[in-house]
Design an enzyme around this catalytic site. Sequence first.
Site, short mmCIF file in Angstrom:
data_model
loop_
_atom_site.label_atom_id
_atom_site.label_comp_id
_atom_site.label_asym_id
_atom_site.label_seq_id
_atom_site.Cartn_x
_atom_site.Cartn_y
_atom_site.Cartn_z
CG HIS A 166 23.18 -20.67 -37.40
ND1 HIS A 166 22.42 -20.57 -38.88
CD2 HIS A 166 22.14 -19.84 -36.60
CE1 HIS A 166 21.15 -19.70 -38.58
NE2 HIS A 166 21.29 -19.46 -37.41
CG ASP A 347 3.13 -38.64 -36.26
OD1 ASP A 347 3.79 -39.34 -35.35
OD2 ASP A 347 1.61 -38.62 -36.22
#
Length: 408
Positions: A166, A347
Amino acid sequence: MATKLEHCQIHPSPGTTDIEELSLPLTHFDIPFLISDPTQRLIFFDFPTSISHFLENIVPNLKKSLSITLTHFLSLAGNIILPSKSDSPVNRYISGDSVSLTIAQCYKDFYSLTKNHQKLADEFYACVPVLPPAKKFHDLVVFPVIALQITLFPGQGICIGITNSHVIADESSIINFVKSWALANKFGHLMDGIFLPVFDRTLVQDPKELDSRAWNLIKKYRVLPVELPPLTFPINRASVGKNLNEDEAVYFACGADCRARLVPPLPEAYFGNCVISVIAQSRHGLLTGNEGVLIAAESIGKAIQETVYSEKGILESADWPLDFGEFSGKRLISVSGSPRFDVYEVDYGWGRPKKYEFVHIDRENSISICKSREFEGGFEIGLSRPRIEMDAFEAVFYQGLEIMNASA
């Protein structure tokens, strides 16, 4: 489990950048996450294909597009450098650095994993990549920031697994990287109009020396990269109530993006961490009473109003930088993710994702939230039950879901 087919290191595309070294100081937004667990995300795609087509066509394209993308996201190929002396930590890329990539296949039930129903959390871990270990030297510690895994479910679909520290980036930045990689894979190059990352740390103004304050807060802990211990399966266990004092404090934490709220604001494509924690507090007895749902909602709303919309400014209102270690052992539940970032737009050339999962919530008192795949304005909620006792805020959260389901 998954069968590992290949492990390799992916470098930024040679000859496409003249940057030999990129050194970025960690800011007060990054430093507190040095003591946080890595985040683990899985993105599933309903794209039935054979093992031969996968290895001969899909994997080479993914490697090439990842290399192209890393040329613009050099910090992900770099490492975090933790000094043992007084120097501040940095994220440093040096020519030759790379990202760990694992190729695997798995014969678990893809469709069961991607349905919106209760499922055994253990099943996801076949697709989760492992961060390479830290390297320890006499005066510093060096550790990589991201690992990736591409898992084929033969004849069913593909999963992209992402494990990252993180401290390198927040949700906004990681999703920007994933979308960029997907576009490069689909079209063979990065498209015009995407948000190329902005790394300029001078944009994060620090007149009150918050960077130094954050580093001084963290140095009191044994700051080493968090190496996750092996999980014991099965993860999910029956929840057993625990007797708590009615006056015991309980906390609820969610993140607030600061990019547009700083003075001056940061670009939307700023790469790194730029979130603060909004902390709501109440008492166990209040939340488990008849008015628990209302009290929880009021507590969270008040915390957001006083932190995000305060005239004092978001950093001062949040008492930032926050010492996350102060909440160790306390009753706290947090939110991972945000419906602001539409992962279902990703995508790779295989169509929209079928399912998005946050796996690291199994280790934490966390709830995951992301934008809905099915309808505009909605969101998906992920709940994990690895813990023995139920936190009061989470119990109220369950009650709220039951109320909404009953009235739907």
